[in-house]
Write an enzyme that holds these catalytic residues in place. Structure first.
Site: not given
Ligand code: MIG
Length: 813
Positions: A407, A484, A410
């Site tokens: 996650d 999200d 980017e």
């Molecule tokens: O700023 O890890 O898209 O699936 O639950 C949030 C927490 C960071 C974004 C992800 C989401 C995840 C969440 N992450």
């Protein structure tokens, strides 16, 4: 909240007078280099043409005339093959002829046209120009009949005409709005399609910010780079399927995932501790809802340090993992790229010590704020760093973890730009470039590091990697989920074109958060989303902190029953689904397909995206609005069989489907063979599961059909050595008989299956005989040790085959 003041009248200034546009200028000479490369030197730049294969040509603009045939890691070196080319000079043009396409360069202004081998103009290229420093725009003609698909992970509908997008991997909260220009994944690839014309693709291989504009000009679309240069591939189909296949040949295809990764996944931000996870797993077992994976979101870590478990919340992860394994459930923990700046933390120490983190050119470390607080970011553009990062995953694999969720890659940073400083200089394996130039590669390189590390550690077992960010070619390393979204009906609807276009952009393994991530789901939305979601290639229910819970059972018995029914249906279809994964691996074709892929001559389907196909033969038309029990469904040509009622419909028209809350409108193409699991006992090794039924849906009178069923151990890479079975069926449907031929195209995987059932559905007559033909003789099925029965009420013929693993020719009459 914004008010009308946002649209300030003073914001609109008169358009700046554009000085003379930069252009390439006139071509002065043409030369042939080695490797099939041709250089056309013009006044202000050199145009490089490089054939990839008979159908694909690379066009690269060399701004300072110096030969540079390098490309990003997205492009597979092996994709370049020897191509027969011929260069011809005429008074006004140069013509480079490849076996399937001809590129015509106009000497006067370096404009390029592409023709097919019949001499039809496929794409005429108006010009490449620049209006401001560092930006280059390529403009290509389109017609009122043009449709544009692909472009990776975008909101909106299937057809991208009228849209304008940027490619810049971005973490924006609340992002799935129709006007958002960039999301987490950037795939700068589009497909141009026109009725009865050859389709072609354009892949712009530039990992900096690029823009695609299908809005501003009625008769042209443009693509633009903001850094680096224009480096694109023209990919001739002529069919849409061939464009996707050739694109995936260029950027790579997915490995087959382990079977468990295509099961149902359950997630939550976050399951907070060991007990909660175990209770969750026990609930799935007790409620008889299949689930292969539970995800651990960021709270499992010790103050968000990657490669740690929180000692209080998860005091004994290994024991938890073992216990879960007993229940057939695996853990996939989240791993973010930010490494906490903490001098007592091993990964931070190693990264600093070995110079593995991203830096500015002056040597200053880039430190960004993310969940762990101030953090450093590994420079994944360096092979050595990727190896190190991959190696860190031993921490997880030693505990029995085989899957990782990437996650925030980017990368997302909590600052004004939302990402890494653009003046960070990446090592890029000896060819340093700024973050501005390489931004869109960061997340994919992280998944690559993760996948390669896991592969090494798992000694032949297949890993699973899920990523949020990606670039062209991401399919080689990871599945993607669409980030999200929110628990809105609109987002359920939008997830269809989004995942369809991801599939057309080479990424077949994708899906949204089922139930919606942010905001609060409702019982009805969860039921409808689960119905649709189990037919997406990637199927995970996930929701945010503080939202209403959305495990399948939280809304009482009725919704639980619906969720159970559909999650089990996914498992029932697993042999079919797995066969589609094999096709994706083999050919690059998507698993979840828009109808246009199979019915390109049907104008009704050009922007049809509230329904979809899984493979070629299963049509899913989910309910996408609340309090709705009917919807129109478009059935393309051929005959379609209602999965639930068995009713046959002639295609080429809309029908009205009746779908109370527990019904997902689902249709099977007549003539198709769907291998199904007779129970939901889907196990990582197929040998363990006995009960498969090959279901043949009787075709229309006079029709023929063919299908495939693929199976391997669904666990290792032995399939790369040919250890798999591929059964091909060919059926001919006559007035009152069926000729069915089942033959193994490959038969290298030993199978001890107790039972192989063949079911023929939607068969209107009770046959008198079932004859088995071999090359030597014809006997009845009974004589050869099998049996059969026909049920006139269900119109089903059930046959037990004498041997579960032989080629067989049947005559049913
Ligand atoms: O700023 O890890 O898209 O699936 O639950 C949030 C927490 C960071 C974004 C992800 C989401 C995840 C969440 N992450």
């Amino acid at each position: 909240m914004q008010t009308s003041e946002t649209i300030h009248p003073d914001l609109k200034q008169a358009e700046a007078i554009v000085e003379k546009k930069w252009s390439i200028g006139a071509i002065q000479s043409a030369t042939y280099q080695s490797d099939g490369i041709y250089l056309f030197k013009a006044e202000h730049a050199t145009v490089m043409l490089q054939p990839v294969n008979d159908y694909t040509v690379r066009v690269k603009l060399l701004l300072d005339h110096a030969l540079d045939a390098s490309s990003t890691i997205a492009v597979q070196k092996e994709a370049f093959v020897d191509v027969q080319t011929e260069l011809e000079e005429t008074e006004l043009t140069y013509r480079l002829t490849l076996p399937a396409t001809t590129v015509v360069l106009h000497k006067a202004n370096a404009q390029i046209d592409f023709y097919n081998s019949n001499g039809e103009l496929i794409s005429s290229h108006e010009e490449i120009y620049s209006r401001s420093r560092g930006e280059y725009v390529c403009k290509k003609r389109m017609s009122p009949e043009s449709h544009i698909y692909g472009l990776g992970e975008k909101t909106g509908f299937l057809d991208k005409i009228g849209e304008k997008y940027d490619m810049w991997n971005s973490d924006v909260f609340d992002p799935h709005v129709p006007e958002i220009e960039c999301l987490y994944v950037s795939i700068p690839f589009l497909i141009h399609f026109e009725y009865e014309k050859a389709a072609y693709g354009i892949f712009l291989d530039n990992p900096g910010r690029t823009s695609f504009d299908m809005r501003s000009h009625q008769d042209a679309y443009t693509f633009q780079v903001n850094s680096g240069t224009i480096d694109y591939y023209f990919i001739l189909g002529p069919s849409l399927q061939e464009v996707v296949q050739r694109y995936s040949q260029l950027t790579g295809r997915m490995d087959l995932p382990p079977a468990w990764a295509i099961g149902y996944h359950q997630s939550r931000y976050s399951y907070m501790n060991q007990e909660e996870v175990l209770t969750l797993a026990k609930n799935f077992k007790a409620k008889n809802i299949p689930c292969d994976v539970i995800h651990l979101d960021i709270h499992y870590m010790d103050e968000y340090r990657v490669f740690t478990f929180d000692p209080v919340r998860f005091p004994n992860p290994r024991q938890m993992i073992d216990e879960l394994k007993e229940m057939g459930i695996r853990i996939v923990p989240i791993v973010d790229p930010g490494v906490k700046k903490d001098p007592e933390y091993a990964q931070y120490q190693q990264g600093i010590h070995n110079d593995y983190f991203c830096k500015k050119i002056e040597g200053e470390l880039f430190i960004g704020d993310v969940w762990p607080g101030a953090s450093a970011f590994p420079d994944f553009t360096e092979e050595e760093v990727r190896e190190w990062w991959g190696e860190q995953h031993r921490y997880y694999t030693d505990m029995g973890i085989h899957g990782i969720w990437n996650d925030m890659n980017e990368p997302a940073v909590f600052n004004a730009s939302k990402t890494m400083d653009l003046d960070v200089v990446h090592g890029n394996d000896g060819s340093p470039k700024t973050h501005r130039e390489l931004h869109n590669l960061y997340g994919m390189l992280m998944s690559m590091a993760t996948q390669q590390g896991l592969k090494k550690q798992l000694a032949g077992e297949r890993p699973f990697v899920l990523t949020r960010a990606g670039y062209a070619g991401v399919q080689k390393y990871a599945a993607t989920w669409t980030g999200d979204n929110r628990s809105f009906w609109e987002h359920l609807a939008m997830s269809i074109p989004m995942v369809l276009n991801l599939g057309l952009s080479g990424q077949p393994f994708a899906g949204p958060d089922i139930g919606g991530f942010a905001h609060h789901t409702t019982p009805e939305l969860l039921a409808r989303w689960t119905q649709a979601g189990v037919f997406f290639p990637y199927s995970r229910n996930h929701s945010v902190l503080d939202s209403i819970r959305q495990e399948p059972w939280v809304f009482g018995e009725q919704i639980e029953d619906i969720c159970r029914k559909y999650i089990r249906l996914r498992y029932q279809f697993m042999p079919y689904l797995y066969t589609q994964f094999y096709q994706a691996h083999k050919t690059g074709l998507p698993i979840m397909r828009p109808l246009i892929m199979e019915y390109p001559n049907d104008r009704n389907v050009y922007n049809l995206c509230d329904q979809f196909l899984v493979g070629a033969d299963v049509l899913v038309a989910p309910i996408l609005r609340p309090s709705t029990e009917t919807r129109s469904v478009y059935l393309p040509e051929g005959e379609w069989i209602d999965y639930w009622s068995g009713e046959r419909h002639r295609g080429g028209k809309y029908i009205l489907a009746y779908a109370p809350l527990d019904v997902l409108p689902l249709y099977i193409k007549a003539g198709a063979m769907i291998p199904e699991l007779l129970d939901d006992n889907w196990k990582p090794t197929l040998n363990e599961q006995g009960n498969i039924s090959i279901v043949l849906y009787a075709g229309a009178e006079g029709s023929t059909s063919s299908s495939q069923w693929y199976e391997d151990d669904a666990r290792t890479y032995d399939y790369e050595q040919g250890v798999y079975n591929l059964l091909e069926t060919a059926a001919k449907f006559n007035k009152d008989s069926i000729e069915l031929n089942c033959s193994y195209h490959a038969k290298e995987l030993p199978i001890q299956r107790e039972n192989l059932q063949l079911t023929i559905k939607s068969l209107s007559y009770n046959p008198k005989h079932v004859i088995v033909n071999t090359s030597e003789h014809s006997v009845t099925l009974e004589e050869s040790g099998g049996s059969w029965s026909y049920n006139p009420d269900t119109q089903e013929l059930t046959l037990q085959l004498p041997n579960t693993f032989i080629d067989i020719e049947l005559m049913i009459k």
